[in-house]
Design a protein around this motif. Structure first.
Motif, PDB file in Angstrom:
ATOM      1  N   TYR A 388       1.014  -1.263   0.032  1.00 18.40           N
ATOM      2  CA  TYR A 388       0.027  -0.070   0.077  1.00 18.40           C
ATOM      3  C   TYR A 388       0.530   1.190  -0.242  1.00 18.40           C
ATOM      4  N   THR A 389       1.234   1.847   0.930  1.00 15.46           N
ATOM      5  CA  THR A 389       1.699   3.167   0.680  1.00 15.46           C
ATOM      6  C   THR A 389       2.840   3.567   1.760  1.00 15.46           C
ATOM      7  N   GLN A 390       2.583   2.116   2.637  1.00 16.77           N
ATOM      8  CA  GLN A 390       4.214   2.303   4.182  1.00 16.77           C
ATOM      9  C   GLN A 390       5.082   1.929   3.238  1.00 16.77           C
ATOM     10  N   VAL A 391       6.362   2.708   3.292  1.00 16.92           N
ATOM     11  CA  VAL A 391       7.786   1.849   3.420  1.00 16.92           C
ATOM     12  C   VAL A 391       8.597   2.017   4.673  1.00 16.92           C
ATOM     13  N   MET A 392       9.396   1.074   5.345  1.00 12.84           N
ATOM     14  CA  MET A 392       9.784   0.585   6.458  1.00 12.84           C
ATOM     15  C   MET A 392      11.328   0.042   5.989  1.00 12.84           C
ATOM     16  N   PHE A 393      12.627   1.055   6.324  1.00 11.01           N
ATOM     17  CA  PHE A 393      13.467   0.198   6.067  1.00 11.01           C
ATOM     18  C   PHE A 393      14.887   0.755   7.673  1.00 11.01           C
ATOM     19  N   CYS A 394      15.992   0.080   7.020  1.00 11.65           N
ATOM     20  CA  CYS A 394      16.676   0.310   8.500  1.00 11.65           C
ATOM     21  C   CYS A 394      18.142  -0.479   8.139  1.00 11.65           C
ATOM     22  N   LEU A 395      18.848   0.520   8.691  1.00 17.82           N
ATOM     23  CA  LEU A 395      20.696  -0.088   8.295  1.00 17.82           C
ATOM     24  C   LEU A 395      21.069  -0.667   9.050  1.00 17.82           C
ATOM     25  N   GLY A 396      21.888  -1.195   8.731  1.00 17.03           N
ATOM     26  CA  GLY A 396      23.098  -2.916   9.848  1.00 17.03           C
ATOM     27  C   GLY A 396      23.189  -2.233  11.328  1.00 17.03           C
ATOM     28  N   SER A 397      22.293  -1.539  12.107  1.00 19.48           N
ATOM     29  CA  SER A 397      22.731  -1.509  13.455  1.00 19.48           C
ATOM     30  C   SER A 397      21.352  -0.818  13.990  1.00 19.48           C
ATOM     31  N   ASP A 398      20.686  -0.759  15.221  1.00 15.93           N
ATOM     32  CA  ASP A 398      19.688   0.322  15.102  1.00 15.93           C
ATOM     33  C   ASP A 398      20.369   1.370  15.943  1.00 15.93           C
ATOM     34  N   GLU A 399      22.096   2.003  16.163  1.00 14.79           N
ATOM     35  CA  GLU A 399      22.469   2.946  16.266  1.00 14.79           C
ATOM     36  C   GLU A 399      22.897   3.603  15.163  1.00 14.79           C
ATOM     37  N   ALA A 400      22.791   3.066  14.179  1.00 17.16           N
ATOM     38  CA  ALA A 400      22.981   3.603  12.210  1.00 17.16           C
ATOM     39  C   ALA A 400      21.730   4.162  12.064  1.00 17.16           C
ATOM     40  N   THR A 401      20.781   3.349  12.019  1.00 20.59           N
ATOM     41  CA  THR A 401      18.986   3.699  12.105  1.00 20.59           C
ATOM     42  C   THR A 401      18.965   4.665  12.615  1.00 20.59           C
ATOM     43  N   ARG A 402      19.661   5.415  13.608  1.00 24.03           N
ATOM     44  CA  ARG A 402      19.030   6.165  14.391  1.00 24.03           C
ATOM     45  C   ARG A 402      19.258   7.425  14.387  1.00 24.03           C
ATOM     46  N   ALA A 403      20.615   7.043  13.463  1.00 23.75           N
ATOM     47  CA  ALA A 403      21.764   8.460  13.227  1.00 23.75           C
ATOM     48  C   ALA A 403      20.719   8.731  11.975  1.00 23.75           C
ATOM     49  N   LEU A 404      20.609   8.155  10.760  1.00 29.76           N
ATOM     50  CA  LEU A 404      20.153   8.081   9.944  1.00 29.76           C
ATOM     51  C   LEU A 404      18.959   8.616  10.149  1.00 29.76           C
ATOM     52  N   GLY A 405      18.177   8.920  10.794  1.00 26.23           N
ATOM     53  CA  GLY A 405      16.691   9.843  11.094  1.00 26.23           C
ATOM     54  C   GLY A 405      16.990  11.164  11.550  1.00 26.23           C
ATOM     55  N   GLU A 406      18.076  11.030  12.844  1.00 19.33           N
ATOM     56  CA  GLU A 406      18.367  12.596  12.852  1.00 19.33           C
ATOM     57  C   GLU A 406      18.880  13.172  12.001  1.00 19.33           C
ATOM     58  N   ALA A 407      19.524  12.340  11.467  1.00 20.33           N
ATOM     59  CA  ALA A 407      20.706  13.369   9.719  1.00 20.33           C
ATOM     60  C   ALA A 407      19.575  13.738   8.651  1.00 20.33           C
ATOM     61  N   ILE A 408      18.108  13.127   8.231  1.00 24.08           N
ATOM     62  CA  ILE A 408      17.951  13.338   7.163  1.00 24.08           C
ATOM     63  C   ILE A 408      17.042  14.539   7.660  1.00 24.08           C
ATOM     64  N   LEU A 409      16.568  14.675   9.274  1.00 29.22           N
ATOM     65  CA  LEU A 409      15.758  15.559   9.529  1.00 29.22           C
ATOM     66  C   LEU A 409      16.778  17.133   9.156  1.00 29.22           C
ATOM     67  N   ALA A 410      17.728  16.745  10.321  1.00 29.97           N
ATOM     68  CA  ALA A 410      18.877  17.846  10.288  1.00 29.97           C
ATOM     69  C   ALA A 410      19.148  18.882   8.498  1.00 29.97           C
ATOM     70  N   ASP A 411      18.707  17.713   7.891  1.00 28.51           N
ATOM     71  CA  ASP A 411      19.294  17.959   7.001  1.00 28.51           C
ATOM     72  C   ASP A 411      18.114  19.392   6.103  1.00 28.51           C
ATOM     73  N   GLY A 412      17.141  18.250   6.094  1.00 27.08           N
ATOM     74  CA  GLY A 412      16.277  19.322   5.467  1.00 27.08           C
ATOM     75  C   GLY A 412      15.005  18.962   3.989  1.00 27.08           C
ATOM     76  N   THR A 413      16.151  17.965   3.712  1.00 27.37           N
ATOM     77  CA  THR A 413      15.613  17.586   1.946  1.00 27.37           C
ATOM     78  C   THR A 413      14.081  16.752   2.451  1.00 27.37           C
ATOM     79  N   ALA A 414      14.139  16.133   3.463  1.00 24.17           N
ATOM     80  CA  ALA A 414      12.676  15.249   4.000  1.00 24.17           C
ATOM     81  C   ALA A 414      12.578  15.031   5.165  1.00 24.17           C
ATOM     82  N   ALA A 415      11.253  14.619   5.632  1.00 28.13           N
ATOM     83  CA  ALA A 415      11.143  14.139   6.765  1.00 28.13           C
ATOM     84  C   ALA A 415      10.338  12.740   7.309  1.00 28.13           C
ATOM     85  N   VAL A 416      11.463  12.129   7.855  1.00 29.62           N
ATOM     86  CA  VAL A 416      10.541  10.312   7.947  1.00 29.62           C
ATOM     87  C   VAL A 416      10.526  10.209   9.042  1.00 29.62           C
ATOM     88  N   THR A 417       9.799   9.510   9.482  1.00 31.60           N
ATOM     89  CA  THR A 417      10.067   8.962  10.792  1.00 31.60           C
ATOM     90  C   THR A 417      10.181   7.671  11.926  1.00 31.60           C
TER      91      THR A 417
END
Length: 454
Positions: A388-417
């Motif tokens: 349907y309309t949802q896409v869920m993804f991750c990196l190799g570790s929880d720490e890397a995934t959280r860091a990417l989430g923080e980085a994309i919000l700081a970057d400002g190009t897009a917002a994911v949660t």
């Protein structure tokens, strides 16, 4: 111009300017709550100021604290943008200032809401005689349906809730899936049903309720029964198997409720309608127009098969009130409210049947494109079937995934949660906006790739 005209002119100019920045402005806010409080916190002035100047001040200072939700790259939570017809209609709703609880008092807006409700029932393939109550969103839609359900199942057991109250009432069995949305738990809490009273049914790897587990649980006990199913799991987008689950619940005389905050709209598309097959067998359905139809906040719908059940739960008294058959206040907890269903009427009138189907199919196509692009980025794992309309993804570790989430919000190009799924930290892209284009998907994927490489 008088003061009102000057204020409206300023609001129109400033709103247009804001919408014009969406392609380039950072999607996530650039200011925190504390910073915004510092801007707006001041003593209440002794003397007033011109309304246009107030609007100008609002627009001048609010910018850094605003989210680019109306743009094409806000993929956080499940929040749609606003279709132009719905936005303009919402402005008129505020200008008209109609109290739309009563059809006698405000017949024009109630008529548009009633037609909007009928159009939805037709799109979803639900009984045309069902009641449609316009509430604030998915949370209140679930609450309204479940409050109606509680009254109805107790009545079947010979208990009049309105007269006898809850203190000595038969206990209602409340059956939910393991991957239900939190708004169902919250609605139950409002109704006095605690989590330790839930019967929780196991789900599969995508969050769909297991039929064998439901059958086993319902065979174990008797009594007034509510079963909550789901159209669109918030992380995976998965749909319960209604054709299998609803007959099981029916054999046990259950009230079946479907939480379809964003998923119910799949029924409007010929290519996605299979996801909702069987939903017409339920007793109530909750959905939300700002998530998928793209109307402004707030606009949820509580749909109940038999309006008599809604009336039993919500009709009020008052010798000063004017009744005319089925009024809006008969099917929701509110008496006074704005005409929140009018923007839904405007959006459907502007889109038409094929436009609504195209909107839903476009959201799905964007999700498929995002998932495909993510799968080509080294280190990214897509965790769900993109049905349907949802896409869920991750990196190799929880720490890397959280860091990417923080980085994309700081970057400002897009917002994911963020999300938690089967013990793993994940990020979730929800495709909910009519404004999202292929370029938006490409820009977002490029930002992910750049941030991951960095």
């Amino acid at each position: 111009m008088d003061e009102r005209e000057r204020a409206l002119d300023t609001a129109h100019r400033r709103a247009t300017e804001f919408l014009g920045t969406l392609d380039d402005r950072p999607v996530w806010p650039r200011a925190s709550l504390d910073e915004m409080l510092e801007v707006f916190s001041r003593p209440l002035p002794e003397h007033g100021m011109d309304a246009a100047a107030v609007v100008e001040e609002m627009a001048l200072y609010a910018g850094p604290g605003l989210v680019a939700i109306p743009g094409g790259r806000f993929f956080g939570f499940v929040i749609g943008g606003t279709h132009p017809a719905a936005l303009a209609a919402d402005w008129l709703v505020s200008a008209w200032d109609q109290n739309s609880g009563s059809s006698m008092l405000t017949p024009a807006t109630v008529a548009m809401e009633r037609v909007a409700g009928q159009w939805m029932l037709e799109l979803f393939g639900l009984p045309e005689s069902a009641s449609v109550g316009f509430v604030t969103g998915g949370q209140l839609a679930n609450y309204t349906c479940l409050a109606t359900a509680r009254t109805a199942v107790l009545a079947r057991a010979g208990w009049d809730l309105a007269e006898q109250g809850l203190r000595s009432a038969p206990q209602v069995r409340f059956v939910v899936g393991a991957d239900r949305h939190g708004s169902v738990d919250r609605a139950a809490r409002f109704l006095g049903i605690g989590r330790t009273e839930f019967t929780v049914i196991d789900s599969d790897d995508q969050g769909r309720m297991r039929a064998d587990a439901l059958e086993q649980a319902l065979d174990a006990e008797d009594g007034p029964l509510i079963v909550c199913l789901q159209a669109g799991e918030v992380h995976t987008g998965a749909f319960d198997d209604f054709n299998t689950l609803i007959p099981i619940a029916r054999r046990h005389d259950a009230w079946v409720h479907i939480d379809g905050a964003f998923g119910l709209w799949a029924a409007a598309s010929a290519s996605l309608r299979h996801l909702t097959a069987g939903i017409e067998g339920a007793n109530s359905w909750a959905t939300d127009a700002h998530k998928t139809l793209n109307v402004p906040y707030d606009c949820g719908m509580a749909i109940v098969r038999d309006p008599a059940d809604s009336i039993a739960a919500f009709r009020t008294g008052g010798d000063y009130l004017i009744y005319s058959g089925l009024d809006p206040w008969d099917v929701t907890p509110e008496l006074s409210r704005r005409a929140r269903g009018v923007p839904a009427w405007a959006a459907m009138r502007a889109l038409g049947r094929d436009g609504i189907a195209g909107l839903i199919e476009g959201l799905h196509a964007n999700a498929v494109a995002m998932a495909a692009g993510l799968s080509f980025i080294d280190g990214v794992e897509v965790l769900n079937d993109v049905d349907y309309t949802q896409v869920m993804f991750c990196l190799g570790s929880d720490e890397a995934t959280r860091a990417l989430g923080e980085a994309i919000l700081a970057d400002g190009t897009a917002a994911v949660t963020g999300a938690q799924w089967r013990g793993r930290t994940a990020l979730r892209c929800s495709m909910s906006s009519w404004a999202t284009t292929g370029d938006d998907i490409d820009r977002t994927l490029a930002a992910f790739r750049r941030l991951i490489e960095a």
